[in-house]
Enzyme design. Structure first.
Site, PDB file in Angstrom:
ATOM      1  N   LYS A  33      56.824 -47.361  27.798  1.00  0.00           N
ATOM      2  CA  LYS A  33      55.825 -46.713  26.796  1.00  0.00           C
ATOM      3  C   LYS A  33      56.143 -47.278  25.328  1.00  0.00           C
ATOM      4  O   LYS A  33      57.201 -47.699  25.175  1.00  0.00           O
ATOM      5  CB  LYS A  33      55.758 -45.382  27.003  1.00  0.00           C
ATOM      6  CG  LYS A  33      57.009 -44.533  26.272  1.00  0.00           C
ATOM      7  CD  LYS A  33      57.153 -43.441  26.861  1.00  0.00           C
ATOM      8  CE  LYS A  33      58.351 -42.466  26.470  1.00  0.00           C
ATOM      9  NZ  LYS A  33      58.426 -41.037  27.028  1.00  0.00           N
ATOM     10  N   ARG A 134      56.834 -28.194  27.494  1.00  0.00           N
ATOM     11  CA  ARG A 134      55.851 -29.096  27.040  1.00  0.00           C
ATOM     12  C   ARG A 134      54.705 -29.310  27.939  1.00  0.00           C
ATOM     13  O   ARG A 134      53.691 -28.786  28.032  1.00  0.00           O
ATOM     14  CB  ARG A 134      56.639 -30.255  26.446  1.00  0.00           C
ATOM     15  CG  ARG A 134      55.818 -31.103  25.610  1.00  0.00           C
ATOM     16  CD  ARG A 134      56.610 -32.505  25.243  1.00  0.00           C
ATOM     17  NE  ARG A 134      57.213 -33.069  26.238  1.00  0.00           N
ATOM     18  CZ  ARG A 134      57.638 -34.576  26.220  1.00  0.00           C
ATOM     19  NH1 ARG A 134      58.161 -34.876  24.876  1.00  0.00           N
ATOM     20  NH2 ARG A 134      58.036 -34.845  27.215  1.00  0.00           N
ATOM     21  N   TYR A 262      65.218 -49.772  -7.114  1.00  0.00           N
ATOM     22  CA  TYR A 262      64.530 -48.556  -7.220  1.00  0.00           C
ATOM     23  C   TYR A 262      65.441 -47.085  -7.769  1.00  0.00           C
ATOM     24  O   TYR A 262      66.344 -46.853  -7.003  1.00  0.00           O
ATOM     25  CB  TYR A 262      63.694 -48.257  -6.312  1.00  0.00           C
ATOM     26  CG  TYR A 262      62.634 -49.124  -6.167  1.00  0.00           C
ATOM     27  CD1 TYR A 262      61.459 -49.259  -7.173  1.00  0.00           C
ATOM     28  CD2 TYR A 262      61.993 -49.862  -4.762  1.00  0.00           C
ATOM     29  CE1 TYR A 262      60.445 -50.410  -6.997  1.00  0.00           C
ATOM     30  CE2 TYR A 262      60.884 -50.664  -4.746  1.00  0.00           C
ATOM     31  CZ  TYR A 262      60.386 -50.929  -5.784  1.00  0.00           C
ATOM     32  OH  TYR A 262      59.290 -51.879  -5.804  1.00  0.00           O
TER      33      TYR A 262
HETATM   34  C1  LIG Z   1      59.798 -41.109  27.719  1.00  0.00           C
HETATM   35  C2  LIG Z   1      60.007 -40.385  29.001  1.00  0.00           C
HETATM   36  C3  LIG Z   1      61.077 -40.820  29.699  1.00  0.00           C
HETATM   37  C4  LIG Z   1      62.228 -41.687  29.055  1.00  0.00           C
HETATM   38  O1  LIG Z   1      63.003 -41.007  28.115  1.00  0.00           O
HETATM   39  P1  LIG Z   1      64.265 -41.885  27.750  1.00  0.00           P
HETATM   40  O2  LIG Z   1      65.088 -40.586  27.029  1.00  0.00           O
HETATM   41  O3  LIG Z   1      63.753 -42.716  26.755  1.00  0.00           O
HETATM   42  O4  LIG Z   1      64.868 -42.185  28.826  1.00  0.00           O
HETATM   43  C5  LIG Z   1      61.244 -40.216  30.962  1.00  0.00           C
HETATM   44  N1  LIG Z   1      60.255 -39.042  31.389  1.00  0.00           N
HETATM   45  C6  LIG Z   1      59.329 -38.875  30.369  1.00  0.00           C
HETATM   46  C7  LIG Z   1      58.439 -37.613  31.055  1.00  0.00           C
HETATM   47  C8  LIG Z   1      59.089 -39.396  29.303  1.00  0.00           C
HETATM   48  O5  LIG Z   1      57.961 -38.838  28.634  1.00  0.00           O
END
Ligand SMILES: *Cc1c(COP(=O)(O)O)cnc(C)c1O
Length: 367
Positions: A33, A134, A262
């Site tokens: 993702k 969640r 800055y």
């Molecule tokens: C993003 C996500 C993961 C991966 O999590 P990491 O901590 O990056 O390994 C796994 N399961 C769900 C439901 C997620 O949203």
């Protein structure tokens, strides 16, 4: 051409995937993702084709980009569909779907007689909320919903899943409590062997490798960054995938007592040779990296001085007499601080640093 670039080592990605899969003990979906946490989802998925059991993304838009690039492996939508109008595309592209809320189950049930469904089955994972609070159904309502889905001819129930809130804290009892609640609740479900289970994200795979996973869901660790705060034997086997680098584009020597950049955040206390590097917060480097934040300059340890600006930052070259215009400066990755180390210094996380990469072209190595 501006010298800023992100080197992406695809053989390190494959190495990390194999480690994650081994720790999970079953299959593993590579979580790609958010454009593979800034690494480029299509290129990363292509590099893992034939090796990964499948991929996981946040939404159908991300899934369709992979399908358009010819990725035919299973792709799971981690939040399922956001509106029922996505269902025909889920079927057409054979996407797997997490269901986390009653409204999704109602919408799916209502779609049973739709023309696009005829003879087809949507592969679904049902999510349980074991304490993250969640997404997901409560343990109390889970079995009822599971049976309801099991009775739908157009649904193929595949996996029971849950997600951890604090797996990056090895001493926190919460993870074991969540896992126990999950296992207790899925035992109530029909079937001799019970359903396939999916629990672990990266921190859980590294800190709790004894958990049973038919389908692990590693994200961050695929990219070689550890989500754990301290040193860890398993995390030490990860190889960084992204190396962010640029070059020195100007050099000046300042007298003692001169402010740099800055806000004049850094004032020289002695004559100082300053290098200006083509890298700034618009590229994703943290704007508030403090004075002294480590970088590597032509392979040697150096540090940032002065506030990071949008397109440039300044480093101390006083102890780097050989360095000058054209010297390579690595901000994180191979031969530089890790993304996790830099994040810890800057009050952010490796997740945010990697996902925040912008503007910088990616150069892929290890095809
Ligand atoms: C993003 C996500 C993961 C991966 O999590 P990491 O901590 O990056 O390994 C796994 N399961 C769900 C439901 C997620 O949203």
């Amino acid at each position: 051409m501006r010298p800023a670039r992100a080197l992406i080592d695809l053989s390190a990605l494959r190495h990390n995937y194999r480690l994650a899969r081994r720790l999970g003990g079953g299959k593993a979906l590579a979580v790609v993702k958010a454009d593979a946490y800034g690494h480029g989802a299509v290129r990363c998925a292509q590099a893992l084709q034939g090796e990964a059991d499948g991929f996981a993304v946040a939404c159908i838009e991300e899934a369709l980009a992979l399908r358009e690039a010819g990725i035919s492996a299973p792709i799971l939508l981690l939040e399922g569909f956001f509106e029922a109008s996505e269902l025909p595309l889920l079927i057409q592209h054979e996407l797997w779907c997490v269901l986390h809320s009653q409204w999704q189950i109602d919408a799916l049930e209502a779609a049973a007689t739709s023309a696009y469904m005829s003879g087809k089955r949507l592969k679904v994972w049902l999510k349980m909320d074991t304490g993250m609070h969640r997404l997901g159904l409560s343990p109390g309502e889970y079995a009822t919903v599971w049976q309801r889905l099991a009775a739908m001819a157009h649904v193929q129930l595949m996996v029971a899943m849950s997600h951890f809130a604090r797996a990056d804290e090895p001493d926190c009892p919460r993870t074991a409590e969540q896992a126990a609640s999950f296992v207790d609740s899925v035992q109530l479900l029909a079937g001799a062997a019970g359903p396939a289970l999916s629990l672990s994200n990266s921190p859980a795979l590294l800190a709790w490798p004894q958990l049973r996973n038919d389908w692990a869901r590693p994200g961050l660790m695929l990219y070689g960054a550890s989500p754990l705060a301290g040193d860890d034997v398993r995390a030490s086997q990860l190889q960084p995938v992204m190396t962010l680098e640029s070059r020195v584009i100007a050099v000046r020597t300042l007298d003692a007592g001169e402010p740099i950049g800055y806000g004049g955040r850094f004032v020289t206390d002695q004559p100082t040779r300053v290098g200006v590097v083509a890298m700034g917060y618009a590229d994703g480097y943290p704007q508030f990296a403090p004075n002294g934040t480590p970088v590597s300059i032509d392979g040697r340890n150096g540090c940032v001085i002065g506030r990071v600006s949008m397109d440039m930052l300044t480093v101390d070259l006083s102890d780097h007499p050989q360095a000058g215009v054209g010297s390579v400066v690595r901000l994180w990755g191979e031969g530089a601080p890790t993304a996790a180390q830099l994040a810890a210094q800057c009050g952010t996380s490796a997740y945010q640093l990697l996902c925040g990469l912008k503007r910088v072209p990616r150069v892929y190595l290890g095809g």
